[in-house]
Design an enzyme around this catalytic site. Structure first.
Site, mmCIF file in Angstrom:
data_model
loop_
_atom_site.group_PDB
_atom_site.id
_atom_site.type_symbol
_atom_site.label_atom_id
_atom_site.label_comp_id
_atom_site.label_asym_id
_atom_site.label_seq_id
_atom_site.Cartn_x
_atom_site.Cartn_y
_atom_site.Cartn_z
ATOM 1 N N GLU A 50 0.808 -1.225 0.000
ATOM 2 C CA GLU A 50 0.000 0.000 0.000
ATOM 3 C C GLU A 50 0.841 1.275 0.000
ATOM 4 O OE1 GLU A 50 -0.623 -2.635 1.897
ATOM 5 O OE2 GLU A 50 -2.755 -3.139 1.794
ATOM 6 N N PHE A 112 -11.734 -7.086 13.376
ATOM 7 C CA PHE A 112 -10.643 -7.558 12.517
ATOM 8 C C PHE A 112 -10.296 -6.476 11.488
ATOM 9 C CE2 PHE A 112 -9.310 -9.799 8.565
ATOM 10 C CZ PHE A 112 -8.088 -10.239 9.036
ATOM 11 N N GLN A 113 -9.021 -6.191 11.362
ATOM 12 C CA GLN A 113 -8.515 -5.157 10.458
ATOM 13 C C GLN A 113 -9.129 -3.795 10.720
ATOM 14 O OE1 GLN A 113 -8.499 -6.708 6.361
ATOM 15 N NE2 GLN A 113 -6.457 -7.490 6.755
ATOM 16 N N LYS A 162 -17.561 -0.370 5.522
ATOM 17 C CA LYS A 162 -18.009 -1.343 4.529
ATOM 18 C C LYS A 162 -19.521 -1.298 4.309
ATOM 19 C CE LYS A 162 -17.471 -6.107 3.081
ATOM 20 N NZ LYS A 162 -16.793 -7.390 3.292
ATOM 21 N N MET A 478 24.630 8.379 2.930
ATOM 22 C CA MET A 478 24.538 9.652 3.655
ATOM 23 C C MET A 478 24.798 9.440 5.145
ATOM 24 S SD MET A 478 24.302 12.800 3.105
ATOM 25 C CE MET A 478 23.432 13.367 1.645
#
Lengths: 569, 163
Positions: A50, A112-113, A162, A478
């Site tokens: 993502e 969940f999630q 949802k 760096m």
């Protein structure tokens, strides 16, 4: 027409003329993906993580001036996207990020999630919304696009539970939107612009300093016209490169921590400074107390009032959209009878040319080991200076900014504010989708590239002919440079052991891999990559000098004119 | 310096956390924060007391104005204004202190709004220093519990904060 929430989302994106949605499906966005499956007006690009979806949408926007769109699922989809969102926020990039959320009735129950998306992203978005009722969905998405691209741009997130994406409502896309609490100033104050012009014409040692605001406001043409008319020296920030043609003689190079000697010296010693769409940040000005030791008048044009007088006190603030203010400034200049002080300006240029003669970007050529600077110089030559260059973060980023001369805006795509390693490859994907005919190269290092290496798979799926320029010095360069200079050569965890064979890795993903170890092979390898393999992704693994450092450099806490030059060492 | 910042903002879920989040993210100081809907129920009015240099307060007001849900911001302390805070104090009120408590409450123009055999709850409004002075007069030993609303303020005369 009565539609489901999911269908409304899709219709809204179509109404906004979205071409690409970069995303990754999951439980909470299933209805939306199902609705997307049934249309072909815009295309969904399936990434492998993502974070990459947001970076790709971000670079799509940076390279095109359009709003980028990303879509992810709830919970880990969102937390993975946060780095991308924060990256876009720091660089003021207009994005709309659509996230799934667990059903309304489950919110707050540790489902969940589930995560508190609005809470987690609040400090790194311009604004965010949780849609609690399907009747608010269309207007919320309309507001999201409006907010993302107006005023000081930025990412806006819309969190959709949802169940909302499955509820039905009459769809009508609002034609316009207005918010009583949000009215960004576009036109600059005429009186302030007049004051600014007077200061500019009276200046003995003027300097123009411009940043990402010029690019975001599509004002490079206007800026170039104005600066050429004034005859003043100009520098760009890391975010502002391409805002003024780098090959023009009035351009004195990038300024800041790794800016050129002439840019930093002119910045420090000018008597009138015109700052446009830049924010005097710590990597640009260094120590503000040191900067303030020299008396100068500062004019600051910015659309965000909070950027003005934040780190450095400003004498003439002008709040407004850069393009609009430059238009007005140009008009007033054209109408003005007074002219700038040609004699003083000539003397100032003599001084600047003396600084320029130090040739601060020269480096020791090496016939045995590839110098990283050489790779960028050859990249510039081989691509005719007209490629879109995306970059990761570190030494390679600075070398790309220093040695690739950007004559046009939106050709230089890097994470300037947040400094996100892993940005380069997904950014190259986004830039390609926005500019399918352009040559896109990603300048990276062996450490950065591994932070989003999985996107090689996305590149294969969509046949993206990106050229990866990997400056492989086997170090977090760096970090190593700072350890060498400020931490007694103690290279704590900056050596990258157990590197993969990048050629085989590229091949495993179905791409072309090249391993280049000799300076004399750099150009021919590049020719081959950019011509023979024009339509393929080529991973060019350049084994470079391990000890090369980026110069000039301003050490932490030091002032603009206290640079360390390569020749000093 | 101490500043009283008045904010009109959309009365929406999450607006408060945007403001408080801004203060913590940018390391600004909050002495008190109070918020409630106005006569127009779509708007809330918030009062924040903060301490900072002029530069910091300028940044605070600019950053607040940048929040999408913020409609208007005013630094009340820039000009004439009145400020008030409400405090409820539960004190021990037994024996000879019971009389004394009543007397002190009267002197400070407080009201006793709950009485038991051994306690009073005293309601008091005023500016910060008056409430502090009241607590000091009573003394820690007799204070059982205090609750203060935080400061709210309003400009004097024609200074009006309205959409």
């Amino acid at each position: 027409m009565v539609l489901t929430g999911a269908e409304i989302v899709i219709r809204c994106l179509q109404e906004e003329k979205v071409e690409f949605v970069f995303g990754y499906p999951g439980g909470s966005v299933l209805y939306i993906y199902d609705a997307m499956f049934k249309q072909d007006q815009f295309k969904h690009i399936l990434v492998r993580h993502e974070q990459a979806a947001v970076h790709a949408a971000d670079a799509y926007s940076r390279s095109s001036q359009r709003v980028g769109v990303a879509m992810v699922t709830s919970g880990p989809g969102v937390t993975n996207a946060v780095t991308g969102i924060a990256t876009a926020y720091m660089d003021s990039i207009p994005l709309v990020v659509i996230t799934g959320q667990v059903p309304t009735a489950y919110i707050g129950q540790d489902a969940f999630q589930e995560c508190d998306t609005v809470g987690i992203t609040r400090p790194c978005v311009k604004h965010n919304f949780l849609v609690k009722d399907v009747k608010d969905l269309a207007i919320t998405i309309k507001k999201a696009f409006f907010l993302a691209k107006s005023g000081r741009p930025g990412p806006v997130l819309v969190d959709i539970p949802k169940d909302i994406s499955n509820h039905k409502y009459e769809f009508e896309y609002p034609k316009s939107v207005s918010m009583r609490s949000y009215n960004p100033v576009i036109k600059g104050h005429t009186g302030q612009i007049k004051k600014a012009l007077q200061l500019l014409l009276d200046a003995k040692r003027p300097m123009v300093y411009t940043g990402g605001g010029v690019i975001l406001s599509d004002a490079a043409g206007k800026l170039t016209k104005l600066v050429k008319a004034l005859g003043f020296p100009i520098t760009n920030t890391l975010m502002g490169l391409g805002g003024y043609p780098a090959t023009d003689k009035q351009f004195v190079g990038m300024l800041g921590l790794h800016g050129t000697y002439e840019a930093n010296m002119a910045m420090q010693n000018c008597d009138v400074l015109l700052a446009i769409g830049a924010r005097f940040d710590d990597r640009v000005i260094g120590n503000t107390a040191h900067f303030n030791e020299v008396q100068r008048k500062i004019i600051h044009i910015d659309i965000d009032p909070s950027s003005i007088s934040k780190r450095v006190k400003v004498d003439v603030p002008i709040v407004g959209n850069v393009a609009d203010v430059l238009d007005d400034l140009q008009k007033q200049l054209d109408a003005a009878e007074a002219k700038s002080d040609a004699k003083a300006l000539a003397a100032w240029w003599t001084q600047i040319e003396a600084w320029r003669a130090r040739n601060c970007l020269k480096y020791k050529p090496n016939s045995k080991v590839i110098m990283p600077q050489l790779v960028i110089e050859k990249l510039y030559q081989v691509t005719g200076g007209d490629a879109i260059i995306t970059s990761d973060v570190g030494q390679h980023q600075m070398w790309a900014a220093q040695y690739y001369k950007f004559d046009k805006p939106r050709r230089w795509i890097n994470s300037g504010g947040l400094g996100t390693m892993g940005f380069g490859l997904p950014a190259a994907m986004g830039a390609h989708f926005a500019n399918p005919k352009a040559t896109v190269a990603c300048v990276t290092g062996e450490a950065s590239i591994q932070m989003c290496i999985q996107e090689l798979s996305t590149c294969k799926q969509y046949r993206l002919p990106i050229k990866i320029i990997n400056l492989n010095n086997r170090y977090l360069g760096m970090v190593r440079q700072w350890q060498e200079m400020f931490h007694g050569n103690r290279y704590a965890e900056s050596y990258v052991d157990a590197l993969p064979d990048f050629v085989k890795l590229a091949e495993a993903y179905g791409h072309v891999g090249m391993h280049i170890t000799k300076p004399q092979d750099v150009e021919s390898a590049m020719q081959q990559a950019f011509t023979t393999h024009k339509n393929e992704l080529v991973f060019m693994d350049f084994i470079t000098d391990q000890t090369a450092n980026v110069f000039p450099m301003i050490a932490a806490g030091k002032g603009l004119s206290e640079m360390i030059l390569a020749e000093d060492l | 310096m101490r500043h009283i910042i008045s904010i009109l903002l959309e009365n929406e879920a999450g607006a408060l956390s945007r403001v408080s989040g801004l203060f913590s993210a940018r390391a600004y100081n909050i002495e008190s924060l109070t918020v409630a809907p106005t006569e127009d129920s779509s708007l809330s009015r918030m009062t924040i007391v903060s301490v900072g240099s002029d530069d910091v307060i300028e940044q605070i007001t600019k950053q607040l104005n940048k929040l999408i849900e913020v409609v208007k911001v005013v630094d009340l302390s820039e000009a004439a204004h009145v400020e008030r805070e409400l405090m409820l104090v539960k004190v021990r009120a037994t024996g000879k202190e019971r009389e004394e408590m009543k007397r002190i409450a009267d002197i400070f123009r407080g009201r006793i709004i709950d009485v038991t055999e051994s306690t009073y709850v005293i309601e008091l409004t005023g500016n910060n220093s008056k409430l502090d002075a009241f607590l000091e007069t009573i003394g820690k030993a007799l204070i059982l519990e205090t609750v203060r609303t935080g400061v709210c303020g309003i400009g004097r005369g024609d200074r009006i904060l309205k959409v």
